[in-house]
Design a protein around this motif. Sequence first.
Motif, PDB file in Angstrom:
ATOM      1  N   TYR A  86      -8.335  18.194 116.458  1.00 21.83           N
ATOM      2  CA  TYR A  86      -7.902  16.957 115.808  1.00 21.83           C
ATOM      3  C   TYR A  86      -6.594  16.413 116.372  1.00 21.83           C
ATOM      4  CZ  TYR A  86      -3.995  18.808 112.982  1.00 21.83           C
ATOM      5  OH  TYR A  86      -2.796  19.335 112.572  1.00 21.83           O
ATOM      6  N   ASP A  87      -5.735  17.294 116.945  1.00 17.11           N
ATOM      7  CA  ASP A  87      -4.420  16.854 117.423  1.00 17.11           C
ATOM      8  C   ASP A  87      -4.306  16.788 118.934  1.00 17.11           C
ATOM      9  OD1 ASP A  87      -4.583  19.562 117.805  1.00 17.11           O
ATOM     10  OD2 ASP A  87      -2.682  20.050 116.837  1.00 17.11           O
ATOM     11  N   GLY A  88      -5.404  16.997 119.655  1.00 20.89           N
ATOM     12  CA  GLY A  88      -5.432  16.789 121.095  1.00 20.89           C
ATOM     13  C   GLY A  88      -4.613  17.748 121.920  1.00 20.89           C
ATOM     14  N   ASP A  89      -4.391  18.981 121.413  1.00 25.46           N
ATOM     15  CA  ASP A  89      -3.601  19.939 122.179  1.00 25.46           C
ATOM     16  C   ASP A  89      -4.458  20.871 123.025  1.00 25.46           C
ATOM     17  OD1 ASP A  89      -4.731  21.596 120.287  1.00 25.46           O
ATOM     18  OD2 ASP A  89      -2.842  22.457 119.580  1.00 25.46           O
ATOM     19  N   GLY A  90      -5.771  20.617 123.062  1.00 29.41           N
ATOM     20  CA  GLY A  90      -6.662  21.421 123.880  1.00 29.41           C
ATOM     21  C   GLY A  90      -7.163  22.678 123.217  1.00 29.41           C
ATOM     22  N   HIS A  91      -6.852  22.890 121.936  1.00 31.25           N
ATOM     23  CA  HIS A  91      -7.292  24.087 121.222  1.00 31.25           C
ATOM     24  C   HIS A  91      -8.041  23.681 119.962  1.00 31.25           C
ATOM     25  CE1 HIS A  91      -5.036  27.101 123.638  1.00 31.25           C
ATOM     26  NE2 HIS A  91      -4.331  26.019 123.927  1.00 31.25           N
ATOM     27  N   CYS A  92      -9.078  24.420 119.646  1.00 29.18           N
ATOM     28  CA  CYS A  92     -10.007  24.043 118.598  1.00 29.18           C
ATOM     29  C   CYS A  92      -9.460  24.369 117.211  1.00 29.18           C
ATOM     30  CB  CYS A  92     -11.342  24.756 118.811  1.00 29.18           C
ATOM     31  SG  CYS A  92     -12.602  24.266 117.639  1.00 29.18           S
ATOM     32  N   ASP A  93      -9.424  23.366 116.342  1.00 30.05           N
ATOM     33  CA  ASP A  93      -9.010  23.525 114.957  1.00 30.05           C
ATOM     34  C   ASP A  93     -10.253  23.616 114.073  1.00 30.05           C
ATOM     35  OD1 ASP A  93      -6.229  22.999 115.845  1.00 30.05           O
ATOM     36  OD2 ASP A  93      -6.980  20.958 116.127  1.00 30.05           O
ATOM     37  N   LEU A  94     -10.059  23.977 112.790  1.00 28.92           N
ATOM     38  CA  LEU A  94     -11.192  24.212 111.897  1.00 28.92           C
ATOM     39  C   LEU A  94     -11.009  23.457 110.587  1.00 28.92           C
ATOM     40  CD1 LEU A  94     -11.622  28.076 112.393  1.00 28.92           C
ATOM     41  CD2 LEU A  94     -12.900  26.243 113.514  1.00 28.92           C
ATOM     42  N   PHE A  95     -12.040  22.709 110.204  1.00 27.68           N
ATOM     43  CA  PHE A  95     -12.056  21.987 108.937  1.00 27.68           C
ATOM     44  C   PHE A  95     -13.166  22.557 108.066  1.00 27.68           C
ATOM     45  CE2 PHE A  95     -13.782  18.508 106.315  1.00 27.68           C
ATOM     46  CZ  PHE A  95     -12.652  18.193 105.564  1.00 27.68           C
ATOM     47  N   PHE A  96     -12.793  23.099 106.899  1.00 26.88           N
ATOM     48  CA  PHE A  96     -13.752  23.682 105.970  1.00 26.88           C
ATOM     49  C   PHE A  96     -13.971  22.731 104.791  1.00 26.88           C
ATOM     50  CE2 PHE A  96     -11.929  27.384 108.102  1.00 26.88           C
ATOM     51  CZ  PHE A  96     -13.070  28.091 108.459  1.00 26.88           C
ATOM     52  N   VAL A  97     -15.227  22.423 104.509  1.00 28.75           N
ATOM     53  CA  VAL A  97     -15.573  21.545 103.396  1.00 28.75           C
ATOM     54  C   VAL A  97     -15.604  22.362 102.108  1.00 28.75           C
ATOM     55  CG1 VAL A  97     -17.277  19.911 102.507  1.00 28.75           C
ATOM     56  CG2 VAL A  97     -16.942  20.140 104.975  1.00 28.75           C
ATOM     57  N   ASN A  98     -15.123  21.759 101.023  1.00 27.04           N
ATOM     58  CA  ASN A  98     -15.104  22.430  99.729  1.00 27.04           C
ATOM     59  C   ASN A  98     -15.592  21.481  98.642  1.00 27.04           C
ATOM     60  OD1 ASN A  98     -14.723  24.565  98.005  1.00 27.04           O
ATOM     61  ND2 ASN A  98     -12.492  24.560  98.091  1.00 27.04           N
ATOM     62  N   THR A  99     -15.829  22.030  97.449  1.00 26.49           N
ATOM     63  CA  THR A  99     -16.231  21.222  96.310  1.00 26.49           C
ATOM     64  C   THR A  99     -15.025  20.949  95.408  1.00 26.49           C
ATOM     65  OG1 THR A  99     -16.736  23.079  94.852  1.00 26.49           O
ATOM     66  CG2 THR A  99     -18.474  22.359  96.345  1.00 26.49           C
ATOM     67  N   ARG A 100     -15.263  20.268  94.311  1.00 24.22           N
ATOM     68  CA  ARG A 100     -14.278  20.053  93.266  1.00 24.22           C
ATOM     69  C   ARG A 100     -14.908  20.507  91.945  1.00 24.22           C
ATOM     70  NH1 ARG A 100     -13.470  13.707  92.779  1.00 24.22           N
ATOM     71  NH2 ARG A 100     -12.103  14.387  91.086  1.00 24.22           N
ATOM     72  N   PRO A 101     -14.127  20.772  90.901  1.00 24.87           N
ATOM     73  CA  PRO A 101     -14.724  21.136  89.613  1.00 24.87           C
ATOM     74  C   PRO A 101     -15.579  19.997  89.057  1.00 24.87           C
ATOM     75  CG  PRO A 101     -12.384  21.682  89.671  1.00 24.87           C
ATOM     76  CD  PRO A 101     -12.662  20.843  90.882  1.00 24.87           C
ATOM     77  N   TRP A 102     -16.595  20.356  88.285  1.00 30.07           N
ATOM     78  CA  TRP A 102     -17.384  19.339  87.609  1.00 30.07           C
ATOM     79  C   TRP A 102     -16.502  18.588  86.606  1.00 30.07           C
ATOM     80  CZ3 TRP A 102     -21.493  18.265  90.105  1.00 30.07           C
ATOM     81  CH2 TRP A 102     -22.323  19.244  90.657  1.00 30.07           C
ATOM     82  N   PRO A 103     -16.836  17.332  86.309  1.00 27.46           N
ATOM     83  CA  PRO A 103     -16.027  16.569  85.343  1.00 27.46           C
ATOM     84  C   PRO A 103     -15.867  17.315  84.014  1.00 27.46           C
ATOM     85  CG  PRO A 103     -17.547  15.107  86.451  1.00 27.46           C
ATOM     86  CD  PRO A 103     -17.909  16.497  86.893  1.00 27.46           C
ATOM     87  N   GLY A 104     -14.657  17.304  83.489  1.00 27.82           N
ATOM     88  CA  GLY A 104     -14.375  17.963  82.232  1.00 27.82           C
ATOM     89  C   GLY A 104     -14.054  19.435  82.346  1.00 27.82           C
ATOM     90  N   SER A 105     -14.219  20.001  83.525  1.00 24.80           N
ATOM     91  CA  SER A 105     -13.949  21.429  83.701  1.00 24.80           C
ATOM     92  C   SER A 105     -12.443  21.694  83.666  1.00 24.80           C
ATOM     93  CB  SER A 105     -14.528  21.913  85.030  1.00 24.80           C
ATOM     94  OG  SER A 105     -14.112  23.235  85.309  1.00 24.80           O
ATOM     95  N   GLU A 106     -12.056  22.837  83.131  1.00 24.25           N
ATOM     96  CA  GLU A 106     -10.656  23.239  83.105  1.00 24.25           C
ATOM     97  C   GLU A 106     -10.275  24.066  84.331  1.00 24.25           C
ATOM     98  OE1 GLU A 106      -9.929  25.203  79.431  1.00 24.25           O
ATOM     99  OE2 GLU A 106     -10.295  23.408  78.210  1.00 24.25           O
ATOM    100  N   ARG A 107     -11.190  24.215  85.244  1.00 27.15           N
ATOM    101  CA  ARG A 107     -10.901  24.988  86.456  1.00 27.15           C
ATOM    102  C   ARG A 107      -9.870  24.253  87.306  1.00 27.15           C
ATOM    103  NH1 ARG A 107     -15.780  28.604  88.564  1.00 27.15           N
ATOM    104  NH2 ARG A 107     -16.539  29.300  86.530  1.00 27.15           N
ATOM    105  N   PRO A 108      -9.047  25.002  88.056  1.00 29.47           N
ATOM    106  CA  PRO A 108      -8.024  24.352  88.886  1.00 29.47           C
ATOM    107  C   PRO A 108      -8.653  23.503  89.980  1.00 29.47           C
ATOM    108  CG  PRO A 108      -8.174  26.700  89.371  1.00 29.47           C
ATOM    109  CD  PRO A 108      -8.996  26.473  88.149  1.00 29.47           C
ATOM    110  N   ALA A 109      -7.920  22.478  90.387  1.00 34.75           N
ATOM    111  CA  ALA A 109      -8.403  21.580  91.439  1.00 34.75           C
ATOM    112  C   ALA A 109      -8.580  22.342  92.747  1.00 34.75           C
ATOM    113  CB  ALA A 109      -7.430  20.430  91.621  1.00 34.75           C
TER     114      ALA A 109
END
Length: 634
Positions: A86-109
């Motif tokens: 992503y920053d063009g320095d010639g080395h591979c970075d990693l992006f991990f996809v995640n979810t969010r809590p369902w609406p109304g959940s008290e779980r942390p963001a």
Amino acid sequence: MNRYLGVSLLVGLVITLVAVTVYLFPRADPEIVTVAVTERQQRSLPDFHFTDITKAAGIDFIHTTGATGEKFLPETMGSGVVAFDYDGDGHCDLFFVNTRPWPGSERPASSCRLYRNTRDGQFSDQTTAVGLAAPIYGMGATAGDVDNDGWPDLFVTGVGGDILYHNVAGADGVRRFVDITAEAGVGGSGGWPTDQAAEAFAERREPLTWSTSASFLDYDGDALLDLFVCRYVSWSPTADRELGFQIAGLGRAYGPPNSFSGSQCVLYRNLGEGRFADVSARAGIQVADTAYARREISGGLAKALGVCVSDIDDDGWPDIIVANDTVRNFLFHNVPDADIPSGGRRFEEVGLTSGIAYAEGRARAGMGIDEATWQPGRRAVAIGNFANEPNTFLLADPGLNLLYADAALAVGLAGPSRSPMKFGVLFADIDLDGRPDLLTCNGHLEPEIASVQAGQAYRQPPQLFWNAGNEGWFELATEAGDLLTPIVGRGVAAADIDRDGDIDLILTCNGDSPRLLRNDLPEAGTSLCLQLRGDGRQSNNDAYGAVVVVETAAGIQRQELRAGRGYLSQSEAVLIFGLGGASVANRVTVHWPGRNAGPPTVIENLSAGQLHLVRQDVAPETMTNAGPTVQPPD
């Protein structure tokens, strides 16, 4: 309606209904064999060895499912990973996809995470610093330079809408991502119900947009990256709860997708200046569900999870192959649009006539998908399927365009791959012998599956099939170090994270830490690593869609450069060709993408053991080992 066509549609519907009723349980009927099987002897495999360096590298990401006990279907699907610089320095970075809590959940963001490769075997979490901490119930992602400014942008899919991030430079020169979804017009309809309490969300009947895999491609050859997005089932919390899936003696269970109606995939055409137009209907991407059409119910056929963009007929135009879950697979063939005389393009869906749609004459529960030239002159599409369904291995007939047959049994994949639940699928030359091997990332969706199905487990080891070459089959590796540790596997991506010339792996896990696996093959061969750059005018800057042919004394290899592929994921945009023990590639030919791409670039005697940057904007005759456009990145 022509009576023969009517009978054909009826038979297809019956086949589909039979297929979806056996989604969760093993099939007792015999396999239909359509490809001759030849007798073979097992060969000695290379000494594969991968080392899990996740924690040592500083990757502390843990995927969350949002589960609260309701057992909503999206909680089972996991998420993907994008390997990109992503920053063009010639080395591979990693992006991990995640979810969010369902609406109304008290779980942390929770949020997706971006880790920067610091070049010393370590990765540094830059999520907040680069602007990627926005919550999303994420599924997949793909990276591509949508405005040809030299920097990769990022598209993230999910339940409740998608996000397009533009890669920009901050005042301090640090690269950051800015959400341009609204102005680009690629977010999908509806949006996330942020104002609903838990009870209100559980009673919601309106379906949420559910996008899965995605891939950038230049389908019309104008040097601007367009965007293809897979859409899964039409899903709402109420529909899921009312279906009442149960496991005897254990209570609520996750339900199969055949209980939900289908959807429509989406194609966005890049108009330039950060704007896209939804051309799905015009371009032939929308596939109707004839069963719903007869009942006058609006719905699409797609239950799409995996996508692979490939020029399947070598005509210079990218086609799209889609793996669907419990309905037939799609093959979108890129053809001229007669209504646009100035070089317009559209797609014809030819899955049924090409043999891509079914294996064994019926739909399977397709997850991930990939395509490769697995032997010289022979191409194949691999699809990972549900538990108790073997991998599909669709072998292209070299003498007939757009005609495939399932050869999984003949090439040694059917038996070993039948039991696991396969999600991620990847072709990659793991031992650098010049032949792409096949990897699947496995894991069940039901935590209690072992209680009801003998031989099944929630955590399952990945499977690595070694390509035995001219013998024409694959051998299952029984030893590969930490690679074969059982996980609840989902996505898989390949990248040379340490720039040592071999292929390392990143596996994502549902509700758990990913696995960063360093390739420590003790007797690895040499490799030729190529990074391509289009000129941004004749070809897109990323050179997605380029076809590279490498000739050595041992033979000819062919690879295509792709964005998102497999299952919810994207591998590093560096082509790695295994050369065995050779020190040089005799000839490298790069066929650039785009309708005005011009002649191919031909490079003679290119040295192995280096990462070469090959640019389109210099005349081919100047490209030698010492030339100005064949060099490692800064």
